[in-house]
Scaffold this active site. Structure first.
Site, PDB file in Angstrom:
ATOM      1  N   GLY A 140      21.239  12.638  44.682  1.00 37.64           N
ATOM      2  CA  GLY A 140      22.616  12.218  44.968  1.00 37.64           C
ATOM      3  C   GLY A 140      23.181  11.380  43.855  1.00 37.64           C
ATOM      4  CG  ASP A 257      32.492  10.943  49.968  1.00 43.29           C
ATOM      5  OD1 ASP A 257      33.341  11.841  49.809  1.00 43.29           O
ATOM      6  OD2 ASP A 257      31.433  10.892  49.306  1.00 43.29           O
TER       7      ASP A 257
HETATM    8  N1  LIG Z   1      18.468  10.400  55.700  1.00 42.00           N
HETATM    9  C1  LIG Z   1      18.199  11.582  55.157  1.00 42.00           C
HETATM   10  N2  LIG Z   1      17.363  12.439  55.774  1.00 42.00           N
HETATM   11  C2  LIG Z   1      17.083  13.647  55.216  1.00 42.00           C
HETATM   12  N3  LIG Z   1      17.606  14.077  54.049  1.00 42.00           N
HETATM   13  C3  LIG Z   1      18.445  13.271  53.395  1.00 42.00           C
HETATM   14  C4  LIG Z   1      18.780  11.972  53.895  1.00 42.00           C
HETATM   15  N4  LIG Z   1      19.634  11.389  53.033  1.00 42.00           N
HETATM   16  C5  LIG Z   1      19.831  12.268  52.047  1.00 42.00           C
HETATM   17  N5  LIG Z   1      19.113  13.392  52.239  1.00 42.00           N
HETATM   18  C6  LIG Z   1      19.071  14.574  51.356  1.00 42.00           C
HETATM   19  O1  LIG Z   1      19.231  14.142  50.024  1.00 42.00           O
HETATM   20  C7  LIG Z   1      20.416  14.711  49.458  1.00 42.00           C
HETATM   21  C8  LIG Z   1      21.075  13.671  48.563  1.00 42.00           C
HETATM   22  O2  LIG Z   1      21.595  12.643  49.381  1.00 42.00           O
HETATM   23  P1  LIG Z   1      22.505  11.468  48.841  1.00 42.00           P
HETATM   24  O3  LIG Z   1      23.085  10.793  50.013  1.00 42.00           O
HETATM   25  O4  LIG Z   1      21.754  10.633  47.895  1.00 42.00           O
HETATM   26  O5  LIG Z   1      23.594  12.191  47.970  1.00 42.00           O
HETATM   27  P2  LIG Z   1      24.804  13.167  48.353  1.00 42.00           P
HETATM   28  O6  LIG Z   1      25.544  12.609  49.517  1.00 42.00           O
HETATM   29  O7  LIG Z   1      24.291  14.571  48.526  1.00 42.00           O
HETATM   30  O8  LIG Z   1      25.647  13.108  47.020  1.00 42.00           O
HETATM   31  P3  LIG Z   1      26.639  11.954  46.557  1.00 42.00           P
HETATM   32  O9  LIG Z   1      25.849  10.684  46.511  1.00 42.00           O
HETATM   33  O10 LIG Z   1      27.070  12.409  45.212  1.00 42.00           O
HETATM   34  O11 LIG Z   1      27.736  11.932  47.591  1.00 42.00           O
HETATM   35  C9  LIG Z   1      21.264  15.146  50.647  1.00 42.00           C
HETATM   36  O12 LIG Z   1      22.097  16.230  50.313  1.00 42.00           O
HETATM   37  C10 LIG Z   1      20.210  15.534  51.673  1.00 42.00           C
HETATM   38  O13 LIG Z   1      19.778  16.855  51.450  1.00 42.00           O
END
Ligand SMILES: Nc1ncnc2c1ncn2[C@@H]1O[C@H](COP(=O)(O)OP(=O)(O)OP(=O)(O)O)[C@@H](O)[C@H]1O
Length: 453
Positions: A140, A257
């Site tokens: 992310g 968001d």
């Molecule tokens: N609590 C969670 N449980 C399971 N998978 C998760 C969890 N949080 C994040 N992920 C996985 O990790 C990925 C990256 O998450 P993160 O929140 O860091 O970024 P994002 O929301 O995809 O991107 P950005 O930060 O650019 O908005 C997610 O798309 C998901 O697949």
């Protein structure tokens, strides 16, 4: 149907106590209620444990106090902070919904580690097998996300901030997310279990949600394709979560968001809203209707009024939720750059279909068609149209969205339970489409398949 605020939850937290952009200090618990004898006893025990903690810290200075969270940058101390786990309850009625709206007070154990299962940085290393590649579940804006198993067996997602996070904005987003998450607890919001900082490592430990993101379910990466009832349940879960942020936290929180990749899905196909990196606390006071701020959010979901005026309000989340509803009903990304000009903006395309009385043509090809599902699809698009209103005043509140969605779900269930006359199976009222149809094809020439409930 108005819902009075939860009488047991009336936090009066001053914004100055926890301004996410300027002061990254976890606030004292906003949760106030009359203390019973038992809770007095608990407090006395806690005081004793604090004295013990001070004694321990004197003996072991590497245990930094909670108040130093985020302030020991670069030092080799470990800071941890987390909130209590509480039993989750499924919320399907307004009263149940209300009872699930509670904020847990953060509790601190004597050793400075707290939460549902105490964990240290070492345990996080163990849980993720030294942040091994095999445990990576996502990437992310802040860094890599790992799946981990704590020693008590619970699964967690570990968000590890990028080490060279010298980008001031990313770091403040990360801290913002921790701070916002630490304030709140709701069945449909991803739980924060803790935050650890050691040297240049910063990790956030959150509830693991096992079944991918809504984006993956909608766009064919995960699962079998959601049915209309499942989509409605997910929409209701998301609406509950945002209603909670807008209505039951004080001051209100604007997520900023809302998008399908920020919604995590569990095994029961229920939703939890994640990613509070951009969340912003609304100004206190009833006359504060918006905040002037830098533009944040994701392309395709951004409120045009916010883009125009730089003024953020809860209704910007309502707009994004409207885009999300359209995405959930059509199965298309908000922006489909490979399509013809008239179909590139999914919102414009679907709203035009609704206006023309052809909303069924904008229905996701994966949803089974029957009178009940077609009607529910149209009603959801009508709600989306309201959420997408040009001005914030014209948009409904999130609480209103919950009520409308409940109504649609109720009607769907009632209609679906009525057996269909055979004639409907060949009805010309519902165009049929072959489920094998490419989702990227244009609607012209698409063949729909009609299936009974
Ligand atoms: N609590 C969670 N449980 C399971 N998978 C998760 C969890 N949080 C994040 N992920 C996985 O990790 C990925 C990256 O998450 P993160 O929140 O860091 O970024 P994002 O929301 O995809 O991107 P950005 O930060 O650019 O908005 C997610 O798309 C998901 O697949």
């Amino acid at each position: 149907m108005e819902t009075p605020p939860n009488p047991t939850y009336n936090p009066k937290l001053q914004q100055s106590q926890w301004n996410p952009t300027s002061d990254f200090r976890p606030p004292s618990s906003p949760y106030r209620k009359k203390r019973s004898f038992a809770s007095k006893l608990k407090r006395a025990a806690k005081k004793a444990s604090c004295v013990f903690a001070i004694f321990q810290r004197k003996r072991n200075p590497s245990l930094a106090p909670i108040s130093e969270l985020g302030r020991n940058n670069g030092r080799d101390t470990e800071v941890s902070y987390s909130i209590d786990a509480s039993t989750e309850s499924n919320t399907t009625s307004l009263s149940k919904l209300r009872s699930s709206f509670s904020v847990s007070s953060s509790s601190t154990a004597a050793n400075g580690q707290v939460g549902p299962s105490n964990f240290s940085f070492e345990e996080i290393l163990k849980a993720t097998d030294n942040f091994s590649q095999a445990n990576v579940i996502g990437e992310g804006g802040f860094g890599t996300v790992y799946k981990g198993k704590l020693k008590d067996g619970s699964l967690v997602a570990v968000k590890r901030a990028r080490k060279n996070m010298n980008d001031h904005q990313s770091l403040s987003d990360f801290k913002n997310e921790v701070l916002t998450l630490s304030q709140i607890e709701h069945l449909n919001l991803v739980r924060l279990y803790g935050f650890l900082e050691r040297g240049d490592e910063r990790v956030m430990v959150v509830e693991y949600v096992s079944n991918g993101t809504l984006a993956e379910h909608l766009h064919g990466v995960h699962g079998e394709g959601l049915e209309i009832a499942e989509r409605l349940d997910i929409a209701i879960d998301v609406a509950h979560a945002i209603t909670y942020l807008h209505t039951y936290t004080d001051p209100p929180i604007i997520h900023r968001d809302i998008k399908s990749s920020n919604i995590l899905i569990n095994e029961k196909l229920r939703a939890k809203v994640a990613d509070f990196g951009f969340a912003r606390v609304a100004k206190e006071g009833s006359d504060a209707t918006h905040i002037s701020t830098q533009i944040k959010g994701s392309t395709g979901y951004l409120d045009p009024e916010y883009l125009r005026t730089y003024q953020l309000s809860e209704k910007s989340d309502v707009y994004s939720f409207g885009v999300l509803l359209v995405e959930m009903m059509t199965g298309r990304h908000p922006i489909e750059s490979k399509r013809s000009v008239s179909e590139r903006s999914t919102v414009k395309w679907a709203m035009q279909k609704l206006k023309d009385g052809d909303s069924v043509l904008a229905m996701d090809w994966r949803i089974r068609r029957n009178p009940a599902s077609v009607k529910a699809h149209e009603e959801v698009l009508k709600l989306a149209r309201k959420c997408l209103g040009n001005t914030r005043q014209s948009r409904p509140t999130m609480r209103k969205c919950v009520e409308v969605l409940w109504g649609i779900r109720k009607e769907l269930k009632e209609r679906a339970s009525v057996p269909l006359p055979m004639a409907f199976h060949h009805s010309a009222d519902f165009p049929t489409r072959d489920v094998k149809d490419s989702p990227h094809g244009t609607e012209e020439g698409e063949r729909f398949k009609f299936v009974s409930a």
